[in-house]
Write a protein that holds these residues in place. Structure first.
Motif, PDB file in Angstrom:
ATOM      1  N   VAL A 141      24.734 -13.958 133.884  1.00 30.30           N
ATOM      2  CA  VAL A 141      25.034 -15.327 133.447  1.00 30.30           C
ATOM      3  C   VAL A 141      24.663 -16.276 134.583  1.00 30.30           C
ATOM      4  O   VAL A 141      25.167 -16.154 135.698  1.00 30.30           O
ATOM      5  CB  VAL A 141      26.527 -15.477 133.102  1.00 30.30           C
ATOM      6  CG1 VAL A 141      26.872 -16.947 132.845  1.00 30.30           C
ATOM      7  CG2 VAL A 141      26.881 -14.625 131.897  1.00 30.30           C
ATOM      8  N   PHE A 187      23.968 -28.800 123.103  1.00 26.70           N
ATOM      9  CA  PHE A 187      23.857 -27.528 123.828  1.00 26.70           C
ATOM     10  C   PHE A 187      22.461 -27.359 124.427  1.00 26.70           C
ATOM     11  O   PHE A 187      22.321 -26.880 125.560  1.00 26.70           O
ATOM     12  CB  PHE A 187      24.184 -26.370 122.893  1.00 26.70           C
ATOM     13  CG  PHE A 187      25.538 -26.481 122.255  1.00 26.70           C
ATOM     14  CD1 PHE A 187      26.685 -26.248 122.984  1.00 26.70           C
ATOM     15  CD2 PHE A 187      25.661 -26.850 120.920  1.00 26.70           C
ATOM     16  CE1 PHE A 187      27.945 -26.359 122.398  1.00 26.70           C
ATOM     17  CE2 PHE A 187      26.914 -26.966 120.322  1.00 26.70           C
ATOM     18  CZ  PHE A 187      28.052 -26.728 121.058  1.00 26.70           C
ATOM     19  N   LEU A 222      21.469 -26.883 128.380  1.00 22.88           N
ATOM     20  CA  LEU A 222      20.616 -25.825 128.898  1.00 22.88           C
ATOM     21  C   LEU A 222      19.469 -26.398 129.732  1.00 22.88           C
ATOM     22  O   LEU A 222      19.139 -25.879 130.805  1.00 22.88           O
ATOM     23  CB  LEU A 222      20.052 -24.988 127.749  1.00 22.88           C
ATOM     24  CG  LEU A 222      21.042 -24.131 126.967  1.00 22.88           C
ATOM     25  CD1 LEU A 222      20.343 -23.477 125.782  1.00 22.88           C
ATOM     26  CD2 LEU A 222      21.692 -23.073 127.857  1.00 22.88           C
ATOM     27  N   ALA A 265      18.738 -19.940 126.976  1.00 21.97           N
ATOM     28  CA  ALA A 265      19.942 -19.700 126.181  1.00 21.97           C
ATOM     29  C   ALA A 265      20.569 -18.346 126.487  1.00 21.97           C
ATOM     30  O   ALA A 265      21.799 -18.225 126.584  1.00 21.97           O
ATOM     31  CB  ALA A 265      19.610 -19.798 124.693  1.00 21.97           C
ATOM     32  N   ASP A 301      20.800 -16.758 129.141  1.00 22.32           N
ATOM     33  CA  ASP A 301      21.426 -16.653 130.459  1.00 22.32           C
ATOM     34  C   ASP A 301      22.723 -17.459 130.555  1.00 22.32           C
ATOM     35  O   ASP A 301      23.374 -17.462 131.597  1.00 22.32           O
ATOM     36  CB  ASP A 301      20.469 -17.156 131.539  1.00 22.32           C
ATOM     37  CG  ASP A 301      19.295 -16.213 131.762  1.00 22.32           C
ATOM     38  OD1 ASP A 301      19.247 -15.163 131.097  1.00 22.32           O
ATOM     39  OD2 ASP A 301      18.433 -16.536 132.592  1.00 22.32           O
ATOM     40  N   ALA A 302      23.077 -18.159 129.481  1.00 18.65           N
ATOM     41  CA  ALA A 302      24.235 -19.054 129.526  1.00 18.65           C
ATOM     42  C   ALA A 302      25.425 -18.446 128.797  1.00 18.65           C
ATOM     43  O   ALA A 302      25.281 -17.565 127.935  1.00 18.65           O
ATOM     44  CB  ALA A 302      23.876 -20.400 128.902  1.00 18.65           C
ATOM     45  N   LEU A 303      26.622 -18.952 129.135  1.00 24.70           N
ATOM     46  CA  LEU A 303      27.854 -18.557 128.480  1.00 24.70           C
ATOM     47  C   LEU A 303      28.639 -19.821 128.171  1.00 24.70           C
ATOM     48  O   LEU A 303      28.871 -20.652 129.049  1.00 24.70           O
ATOM     49  CB  LEU A 303      28.674 -17.639 129.383  1.00 24.70           C
ATOM     50  CG  LEU A 303      29.978 -17.075 128.806  1.00 24.70           C
ATOM     51  CD1 LEU A 303      29.669 -16.045 127.712  1.00 24.70           C
ATOM     52  CD2 LEU A 303      30.819 -16.427 129.910  1.00 24.70           C
ATOM     53  N   LEU A 304      29.030 -19.979 126.905  1.00 19.08           N
ATOM     54  CA  LEU A 304      29.788 -21.155 126.452  1.00 19.08           C
ATOM     55  C   LEU A 304      31.241 -20.787 126.254  1.00 19.08           C
ATOM     56  O   LEU A 304      31.564 -19.775 125.629  1.00 19.08           O
ATOM     57  CB  LEU A 304      29.188 -21.684 125.154  1.00 19.08           C
ATOM     58  CG  LEU A 304      29.784 -22.900 124.412  1.00 19.08           C
ATOM     59  CD1 LEU A 304      31.050 -22.554 123.623  1.00 19.08           C
ATOM     60  CD2 LEU A 304      30.043 -24.062 125.346  1.00 19.08           C
ATOM     61  N   CYS A 312      26.460 -22.160 119.077  1.00 21.87           N
ATOM     62  CA  CYS A 312      25.917 -21.461 120.245  1.00 21.87           C
ATOM     63  C   CYS A 312      25.423 -20.067 119.880  1.00 21.87           C
ATOM     64  O   CYS A 312      24.400 -19.603 120.399  1.00 21.87           O
ATOM     65  CB  CYS A 312      26.982 -21.392 121.343  1.00 21.87           C
ATOM     66  SG  CYS A 312      27.182 -22.950 122.241  1.00 21.87           S
ATOM     67  N   ILE A 353      23.220 -18.272 122.694  1.00 17.07           N
ATOM     68  CA  ILE A 353      24.105 -18.443 123.849  1.00 17.07           C
ATOM     69  C   ILE A 353      25.329 -17.549 123.659  1.00 17.07           C
ATOM     70  O   ILE A 353      25.951 -17.558 122.601  1.00 17.07           O
ATOM     71  CB  ILE A 353      24.551 -19.912 123.987  1.00 17.07           C
ATOM     72  CG1 ILE A 353      23.336 -20.822 124.183  1.00 17.07           C
ATOM     73  CG2 ILE A 353      25.540 -20.077 125.131  1.00 17.07           C
ATOM     74  CD1 ILE A 353      23.668 -22.305 124.097  1.00 17.07           C
ATOM     75  N   ARG A 354      25.674 -16.779 124.654  1.00 15.33           N
ATOM     76  CA  ARG A 354      26.873 -15.965 124.578  1.00 15.33           C
ATOM     77  C   ARG A 354      28.112 -16.871 124.591  1.00 15.33           C
ATOM     78  O   ARG A 354      28.094 -17.949 125.182  1.00 15.33           O
ATOM     79  CB  ARG A 354      26.897 -14.953 125.722  1.00 15.33           C
ATOM     80  CG  ARG A 354      25.871 -13.841 125.541  1.00 15.33           C
ATOM     81  CD  ARG A 354      25.707 -13.000 126.786  1.00 15.33           C
ATOM     82  NE  ARG A 354      24.949 -13.711 127.806  1.00 15.33           N
ATOM     83  CZ  ARG A 354      24.570 -13.166 128.978  1.00 15.33           C
ATOM     84  NH1 ARG A 354      24.912 -11.916 129.247  1.00 15.33           N
ATOM     85  NH2 ARG A 354      23.869 -13.862 129.848  1.00 15.33           N
ATOM     86  N   THR A 355      29.188 -16.412 123.949  1.00 15.09           N
ATOM     87  CA  THR A 355      30.316 -17.306 123.717  1.00 15.09           C
ATOM     88  C   THR A 355      31.662 -16.672 124.044  1.00 15.09           C
ATOM     89  O   THR A 355      31.864 -15.467 123.892  1.00 15.09           O
ATOM     90  CB  THR A 355      30.355 -17.763 122.245  1.00 15.09           C
ATOM     91  OG1 THR A 355      30.417 -16.607 121.390  1.00 15.09           O
ATOM     92  CG2 THR A 355      29.124 -18.590 121.889  1.00 15.09           C
TER      93      THR A 355
END
Length: 235
Positions: A15, A162, A166, A173, A175-178, A190, A195-197
């Motif tokens: 992440v 979102f 980014l 997307a 590589d991100a965590l929401l 997401c 996007i991981r959540t």
């Protein structure tokens, strides 16, 4: 307790950016709104603060619109001239005064900030209001970016906020965590973007009946977030 939702999208890719919803994820905005409504009705000579708050839940004017106060007053034949503007000032002042971080939020954000995680706010609030709220509770220094309604002119669950976050964080997307409290406005859009959540269940007052959040993880306190990140990165 941290839970894996079992949606099958978890991977060990690191992440590189954390996206946070703000209201009801970092602090209890609903509680602050209810407290401000109680102050307004006292000023107007009434005692039904919960009834006034119910106007903010109707899909008419918007969750924070002053027009909800106007409608409440008009339906009770309360004089608008002079009284309405004062009621709106009470709403904003008392709402801000009653905002405080959820337990563990400040400590967790400091922990993540000190370890070099870039963090960005993604909110439907206006940037001025978002900044005032984060300043009031001492969280603003932890964030290197912010995407607010007046910056993209569209609200969640539209993808634009979102995607702007980014781009601001220079992160793809995947590589991100929401982290957010709304299934409809945070988790679902997401997930569609890859996007991981993390579903902040503790902040969702309207979660009754939700069987499956669709999130990769569910938390009941912000202090559970480092454990989740440890699944992706060696902190």
């Amino acid at each position: 307790m941290t839970q894996d939702s079992g949606v099958g999208r978890i991977c060990q890719k690191p992440v590189s950016a954390l996206l946070f919803d703000m209201d009801n994820t970092l602090f209890d905005l609903v509680g602050a709104q209810i407290a401000s409504c109680q102050e307004i009705v006292r000023f107007l000579g009434y005692k039904d603060g919960e009834e006034l708050f119910s106007y903010f839940l109707k899909p008419v004017h918007g969750f924070e619109s002053h027009e909800n106060i106007r409608q409440y007053m008009e339906e009770r034949s309360i004089p608008i001239d002079g009284m309405y503007e004062k009621a709106c000032r009470i709403y904003e002042t008392e709402k801000l005064r009653h905002i405080s971080p959820y337990p563990g939020v400040a400590e967790t954000l400091k922990y993540l900030h000190d370890r070099g995680y870039p963090m960005c706010i993604v909110t439907d609030a206006h940037s001025r209001d978002a900044t005032l709220r984060l300043e009031k509770i001492g969280l603003l220094p932890f964030f290197s970016g912010m995407v607010a309604y007046d910056m993209v002119n569209v609200k969640k669950p539209a993808p634009e906020p979102f995607l702007a976050a980014l781009e601001m964080m220079r992160a793809p997307a995947g590589d991100a965590l929401l982290i957010g409290d709304s299934i409809r406005r945070d988790i679902e859009p997401c997930a569609r973007l890859g996007i991981r959540t993390v579903y902040a269940r503790y902040g969702d007052r309207f979660a009754a009946g939700h069987q499956d959040s669709g999130a990769d993880f569910i938390i009941d306190g912000m202090d559970e977030l480092p454990e989740i990140l440890d699944k992706f990165n060696k902190i």
